[in-house]
Design a protein around this motif. Structure first.
Motif, PDB file in Angstrom:
ATOM      1  N   ASP A  74       0.863  -1.185   0.000  1.00 26.17           N
ATOM      2  CA  ASP A  74       0.000   0.000   0.000  1.00 26.17           C
ATOM      3  C   ASP A  74       0.893   1.227   0.000  1.00 26.17           C
ATOM      4  O   ASP A  74       1.924   1.252   0.695  1.00 26.17           O
ATOM      5  CB  ASP A  74      -0.932   0.001   1.214  1.00 26.17           C
ATOM      6  CG  ASP A  74      -1.923   1.154   1.159  1.00 26.17           C
ATOM      7  OD1 ASP A  74      -2.949   1.015   0.473  1.00 26.17           O
ATOM      8  OD2 ASP A  74      -1.655   2.211   1.775  1.00 26.17           O
ATOM      9  N   LEU A  75       0.511   2.220  -0.775  1.00 28.77           N
ATOM     10  CA  LEU A  75       1.266   3.465  -0.875  1.00 28.77           C
ATOM     11  C   LEU A  75       0.397   4.629  -0.453  1.00 28.77           C
ATOM     12  O   LEU A  75      -0.798   4.650  -0.735  1.00 28.77           O
ATOM     13  CB  LEU A  75       1.756   3.696  -2.303  1.00 28.77           C
ATOM     14  CG  LEU A  75       2.602   2.608  -2.965  1.00 28.77           C
ATOM     15  CD1 LEU A  75       2.908   2.984  -4.407  1.00 28.77           C
ATOM     16  CD2 LEU A  75       3.887   2.369  -2.197  1.00 28.77           C
ATOM     17  N   GLU A  76       1.022   5.590   0.197  1.00 24.22           N
ATOM     18  CA  GLU A  76       0.374   6.880   0.432  1.00 24.22           C
ATOM     19  C   GLU A  76       1.118   7.911  -0.415  1.00 24.22           C
ATOM     20  O   GLU A  76       2.353   7.858  -0.530  1.00 24.22           O
ATOM     21  CB  GLU A  76       0.423   7.258   1.916  1.00 24.22           C
ATOM     22  CG  GLU A  76      -0.258   6.270   2.845  1.00 24.22           C
ATOM     23  CD  GLU A  76      -1.727   6.098   2.544  1.00 24.22           C
ATOM     24  OE1 GLU A  76      -2.345   7.046   2.008  1.00 24.22           O
ATOM     25  OE2 GLU A  76      -2.273   5.012   2.834  1.00 24.22           O
ATOM     26  N   GLU A  82       4.706   7.418   1.576  1.00 23.00           N
ATOM     27  CA  GLU A  82       4.902   6.316   2.521  1.00 23.00           C
ATOM     28  C   GLU A  82       4.740   4.977   1.817  1.00 23.00           C
ATOM     29  O   GLU A  82       3.864   4.810   0.949  1.00 23.00           O
ATOM     30  CB  GLU A  82       3.914   6.390   3.673  1.00 23.00           C
ATOM     31  CG  GLU A  82       4.186   5.345   4.766  1.00 23.00           C
ATOM     32  CD  GLU A  82       3.228   5.437   5.938  1.00 23.00           C
ATOM     33  OE1 GLU A  82       3.618   5.028   7.048  1.00 23.00           O
ATOM     34  OE2 GLU A  82       2.094   5.921   5.747  1.00 23.00           O
ATOM     35  N   PHE A  83       5.612   4.028   2.166  1.00 24.84           N
ATOM     36  CA  PHE A  83       5.536   2.635   1.733  1.00 24.84           C
ATOM     37  C   PHE A  83       5.073   1.771   2.896  1.00 24.84           C
ATOM     38  O   PHE A  83       5.509   1.949   4.022  1.00 24.84           O
ATOM     39  CB  PHE A  83       6.919   2.122   1.300  1.00 24.84           C
ATOM     40  CG  PHE A  83       7.251   2.321  -0.145  1.00 24.84           C
ATOM     41  CD1 PHE A  83       7.149   1.274  -1.042  1.00 24.84           C
ATOM     42  CD2 PHE A  83       7.692   3.541  -0.603  1.00 24.84           C
ATOM     43  CE1 PHE A  83       7.485   1.455  -2.380  1.00 24.84           C
ATOM     44  CE2 PHE A  83       8.028   3.735  -1.927  1.00 24.84           C
ATOM     45  CZ  PHE A  83       7.919   2.684  -2.825  1.00 24.84           C
ATOM     46  N   GLY A  84       4.209   0.813   2.605  1.00 30.46           N
ATOM     47  CA  GLY A  84       3.873  -0.211   3.580  1.00 30.46           C
ATOM     48  C   GLY A  84       3.655  -1.513   2.841  1.00 30.46           C
ATOM     49  O   GLY A  84       2.913  -1.555   1.851  1.00 30.46           O
ATOM     50  N   ALA A  85       4.300  -2.603   3.293  1.00 28.32           N
ATOM     51  CA  ALA A  85       4.174  -3.882   2.589  1.00 28.32           C
ATOM     52  C   ALA A  85       4.305  -5.023   3.580  1.00 28.32           C
ATOM     53  O   ALA A  85       5.052  -4.924   4.568  1.00 28.32           O
ATOM     54  CB  ALA A  85       5.239  -4.003   1.495  1.00 28.32           C
ATOM     55  N   THR A  89       8.231   2.541   5.552  1.00 26.42           N
ATOM     56  CA  THR A  89       9.068   3.733   5.627  1.00 26.42           C
ATOM     57  C   THR A  89       8.323   4.935   5.068  1.00 26.42           C
ATOM     58  O   THR A  89       7.520   4.800   4.138  1.00 26.42           O
ATOM     59  CB  THR A  89      10.395   3.548   4.873  1.00 26.42           C
ATOM     60  OG1 THR A  89      11.190   4.738   5.020  1.00 26.42           O
ATOM     61  CG2 THR A  89      10.162   3.290   3.394  1.00 26.42           C
ATOM     62  N   LEU A  90       8.585   6.106   5.665  1.00 24.80           N
ATOM     63  CA  LEU A  90       8.128   7.354   5.059  1.00 24.80           C
ATOM     64  C   LEU A  90       9.085   7.720   3.936  1.00 24.80           C
ATOM     65  O   LEU A  90      10.249   7.282   3.902  1.00 24.80           O
ATOM     66  CB  LEU A  90       8.087   8.455   6.110  1.00 24.80           C
ATOM     67  CG  LEU A  90       7.021   8.314   7.204  1.00 24.80           C
ATOM     68  CD1 LEU A  90       7.262   9.341   8.324  1.00 24.80           C
ATOM     69  CD2 LEU A  90       5.630   8.492   6.632  1.00 24.80           C
ATOM     70  N   VAL A  91       8.635   8.537   3.013  1.00 24.12           N
ATOM     71  CA  VAL A  91       9.434   8.949   1.865  1.00 24.12           C
ATOM     72  C   VAL A  91       9.357  10.459   1.733  1.00 24.12           C
ATOM     73  O   VAL A  91       8.266  11.048   1.825  1.00 24.12           O
ATOM     74  CB  VAL A  91       8.934   8.289   0.561  1.00 24.12           C
ATOM     75  CG1 VAL A  91       9.801   8.706  -0.616  1.00 24.12           C
ATOM     76  CG2 VAL A  91       8.916   6.781   0.695  1.00 24.12           C
ATOM     77  N   ASN A  92      10.497  11.108   1.562  1.00 21.61           N
ATOM     78  CA  ASN A  92      10.519  12.552   1.328  1.00 21.61           C
ATOM     79  C   ASN A  92      10.131  12.821  -0.117  1.00 21.61           C
ATOM     80  O   ASN A  92      10.885  12.493  -1.032  1.00 21.61           O
ATOM     81  CB  ASN A  92      11.917  13.106   1.610  1.00 21.61           C
ATOM     82  CG  ASN A  92      11.941  14.623   1.593  1.00 21.61           C
ATOM     83  OD1 ASN A  92      11.055  15.271   1.036  1.00 21.61           O
ATOM     84  ND2 ASN A  92      12.969  15.207   2.214  1.00 21.61           N
ATOM     85  N   PRO A  93       8.956  13.430  -0.350  1.00 24.44           N
ATOM     86  CA  PRO A  93       8.512  13.611  -1.750  1.00 24.44           C
ATOM     87  C   PRO A  93       9.148  14.815  -2.424  1.00 24.44           C
ATOM     88  O   PRO A  93       8.954  15.020  -3.624  1.00 24.44           O
ATOM     89  CB  PRO A  93       7.005  13.820  -1.596  1.00 24.44           C
ATOM     90  CG  PRO A  93       6.859  14.463  -0.263  1.00 24.44           C
ATOM     91  CD  PRO A  93       7.940  13.892   0.614  1.00 24.44           C
ATOM     92  N   ARG A 123      -2.922   4.776   6.602  1.00 23.73           N
ATOM     93  CA  ARG A 123      -1.481   4.666   6.812  1.00 23.73           C
ATOM     94  C   ARG A 123      -1.036   3.379   6.136  1.00 23.73           C
ATOM     95  O   ARG A 123      -1.708   2.344   6.224  1.00 23.73           O
ATOM     96  CB  ARG A 123      -1.121   4.663   8.296  1.00 23.73           C
ATOM     97  CG  ARG A 123      -1.336   6.012   8.972  1.00 23.73           C
ATOM     98  CD  ARG A 123      -0.521   7.138   8.307  1.00 23.73           C
ATOM     99  NE  ARG A 123       0.907   6.915   8.310  1.00 23.73           N
ATOM    100  CZ  ARG A 123       1.729   7.346   9.270  1.00 23.73           C
ATOM    101  NH1 ARG A 123       1.230   8.024  10.310  1.00 23.73           N
ATOM    102  NH2 ARG A 123       3.015   7.115   9.202  1.00 23.73           N
ATOM    103  N   ALA A 124       0.075   3.443   5.420  1.00 23.31           N
ATOM    104  CA  ALA A 124       0.432   2.399   4.468  1.00 23.31           C
ATOM    105  C   ALA A 124       0.515   1.013   5.090  1.00 23.31           C
ATOM    106  O   ALA A 124      -0.074   0.052   4.577  1.00 23.31           O
ATOM    107  CB  ALA A 124       1.757   2.757   3.787  1.00 23.31           C
ATOM    108  N   LEU A 125       1.237   0.853   6.212  1.00 25.37           N
ATOM    109  CA  LEU A 125       1.407  -0.479   6.775  1.00 25.37           C
ATOM    110  C   LEU A 125       0.103  -1.009   7.343  1.00 25.37           C
ATOM    111  O   LEU A 125      -0.215  -2.194   7.183  1.00 25.37           O
ATOM    112  CB  LEU A 125       2.492  -0.459   7.850  1.00 25.37           C
ATOM    113  CG  LEU A 125       2.852  -1.827   8.431  1.00 25.37           C
ATOM    114  CD1 LEU A 125       3.307  -2.794   7.325  1.00 25.37           C
ATOM    115  CD2 LEU A 125       3.932  -1.693   9.511  1.00 25.37           C
TER     116      LEU A 125
END
Length: 600
Positions: A33-35, A47-50, A64-68, A174-176
């Protein structure tokens, strides 16, 4: 020529896992799932959640969060709870994506609305120069829409499905958390289809494509078929007699791999409505292995002609063929006939449709002003001319406007065009086509071009067929590479354009010895009448296609397999003729070159 039959009747046995694919219990899923900063393609991942699972067991999690490197809109921040401050110190996508690809390697990607999440992943891989791995992809939205009834859930949102299946984690954007909830939804959906015979990932994919259970249940028909070239028949038993011998052949097909091709009829890759209907009616499959793919093609044509299966697309009356004949009389004319006789006259064809015949005849009338009337004319007694003479569309041999010898020369030009050299027709039409274009009469010019194209297509077909029909025997071979198996020689015996025998020389066999055996046991084929082939035009053309492939070697030939040098023109040569001739054509005239081998 006839191969031993292989019958497959309906059964209730479950296919082996090797036949069907990877069992679901052994398939590793990566539920992702991605945000993002929004739903547009230009937005960025925040954000990545898998979750990686196999057989109901969690193998690992990735979050993990990701700086866009862009601003997160306030509405998105409120929905996801991810703010600009939270991602300020997070790693950028070029650091996160390689880690995720490593985590998901060798798995089947699962997402709720997979088009959204996988689309973002693919675009970021392309932007960063990473090749997209060949992931299998499964969409729980599509799966839920197929499995669940309308009165069970009002929609297929993740929150709705989580409530319906009582997932351990409540999705909250939230992704996770959403990925964990999607895992529970996936497992619940898989449980729902277990009693429908869905046991592998491949079957689960097909289920999302709305393949009916009745159609999918017939996949076992392909289980015992050989992985060889051949012909297959879908059949329906006679319900009244109950005798398998009274079955009706519904559909005939051919393939280089019988098992793989028949299995494809029970998947979503088969979308033809009439085939869906045919599978519902069918009660079994019969297969006849063949020696070579060409043998399979020819057998398919013969079986369709013999049984006329109602689900095969075919000519309504394939046996009806038209020919153009130059009549044998004092002042010959063109005549459309359906029979070829050994009467010494010139025949050209065949044509499957009357319209094709008419187009070629009209092209000849456009190019040469021969008579179009059916009146029997006398060489010595003149008769009144018709309107075509006044329109300069006929040289009027009836009233003596042209001499007997002059009209004979004109007919000889027509005969040359049909049998040896199409350039006279092209040159005769050149001035008229230019005039029509100059006068902006484009519709008439297009009609003229269409008729000329019909003539050239017919000439190509005529020479390909008659060149093979004139050869009493051709023995040819081609080395065929077979992936996953040993290479082999495919050998064919062709007599008067008909496939008389087919065989294979495998490693350790002597191809010449196999060829001699095929010649000794080949079908006896009588010489046909006139330019006709001993087989159908479709069969002879299929044989010509094979013979004209690179790598075909002639072992023996009895006759001349050759085309007239200018009996067929390429598109470039045709343009050259219409625009004023080509240097190559002029040089050919000066050299007096006559014929070229058909394989050049």
């Amino acid at each position: 020529m006839e191969a031993a039959g292989h019958k497959v009747r309906p059964n209730t046995l479950q296919d082996s896992f090797d036949d069907l694919g990877v069992p679901l219990a052994e398939t590793t899923f990566c539920v992702v799932d991605l945000e993002t900063t929004g739903g547009a393609e230009t937005d960025a991942i925040t954000e990545f959640g898998a979750v990686k699972v196999c057989g109901g067991e969690v193998l690992g999690e990735f979050q993990t969060l990701v700086n866009p490197h862009t601003h997160i809109p306030p509405l998105v921040a409120v929905l996801t709870g991810i703010t600009n401050q939270m991602v300020a110190a997070a790693p950028p996508i070029d650091q996160v994506l390689p880690a995720f690809l490593e985590f998901a390697q060798g798995t089947v990607l699962v997402a709720h609305n997979a088009r959204f999440d996988v689309g973002f992943l693919r675009r970021n891989c392309a932007a960063l120069g990473y090749p997209w791995p060949k992931f299998g992809v499964l969409d729980t939205v599509a799966l839920a829409r197929t499995i669940l009834l309308a009165d069970e859930v009002p929609d297929c949102r993740l929150s709705t499905l989580a409530r319906y299946f009582h997932t351990a984690v409540t999705p909250d954007h939230r992704a996770l958390h959403d990925a964990r909830a999607t895992v529970d939804v996936l497992h619940a959906l898989i449980e729902r289809v277990g009693n429908l015979g869905v046991g592998t990932y491949e079957e689960l994919r097909e289920f999302t494509r709305k393949v009916s259970p009745q159609r999918r249940s017939k996949r076992s028909w392909a289980k015992d078929l050989p992985e060889e070239p051949g012909v297959y028949f879908f059949v329906a038993d006679d319900q009244l007699s109950g005798d398998p011998a009274d079955r009706q052949i519904l559909y005939v097909g051919k393939s280089g791999n019988l098992r793989k091709r028949v299995r494809s009829y029970f998947t979503a890759s088969e979308k033809r409505p009439r085939i869906e209907e045919m599978i519902r009616v069918a009660t079994g499959v019969e297969a006849h292995p063949c020696q070579t793919p060409l043998h399979a093609e020819v057998t398919e044509l013969r079986m369709i002609a013999a049984h006329a299966p109602r689900y095969n697309r075919r000519s309504k009356f394939p046996e009806r063929q038209h020919w153009i004949k130059i009549t044998a009389e004092a002042f010959p004319r063109l005549s459309r006939v359906t029979q070829v006789r050994d009467d010494g006259t010139t025949y050209f064809g065949p044509f499957g449709r009357r319209q094709q015949t008419d187009d070629v005849i009209d092209a000849l009338y456009d190019a040469f002003p021969i008579r179009q009337c059916t009146t029997k004319l006398s060489r010595t007694r003149p008769s009144p001319s018709c309107a075509l003479a006044g329109m300069h569309r006929c040289v009027a041999p009836c009233d003596g406007s042209v001499s007997f010898e002059g009209y004979g020369d004109l007919v000889e030009q027509v005969r040359t065009t049909l049998t040896r050299d199409v350039r006279p027709a092209c040159r005769a039409l050149r001035a008229r086509l230019r005039r029509l274009v100059a006068e902006q009469r484009y519709e008439e010019a297009e009609l003229l071009r269409r008729r000329l194209s019909a003539l050239l297509d017919a000439a190509r077909r005529f020479h390909r067929v008659t060149s093979l029909a004139g050869c009493a025997q051709i023995v040819a071979a081609r080395w065929e590479a077979r992936p996953g198996s040993s290479d082999e020689w495919h050998l064919h015996v062709i007599r008067h354009g008909r496939l008389a025998a087919a065989g294979v020389a495998r490693p350790g066999d002597v191809p010449q010895a196999v060829a001699r055996m095929l010649v000794a046991t080949a079908e006896t084929v009588p010489e046909p009448t006139g330019p006709r082939s001993a087989a159908t035009v479709e069969e002879t053309l299929r044989i010509a296609d094979w013979l004209e492939q690179p790598g075909v070697r002639l072992i023996d030939i009895d006759g001349d397999w050759a085309w007239p040098l200018y009996g067929v023109l390429s598109h470039e040569a045709l343009v050259g003729e219409l625009l004023g001739g080509s240097p190559e054509a002029d040089q050919g005239e000066k050299d007096g070159t006559g014929e070229r081998p058909a394989w050049d």
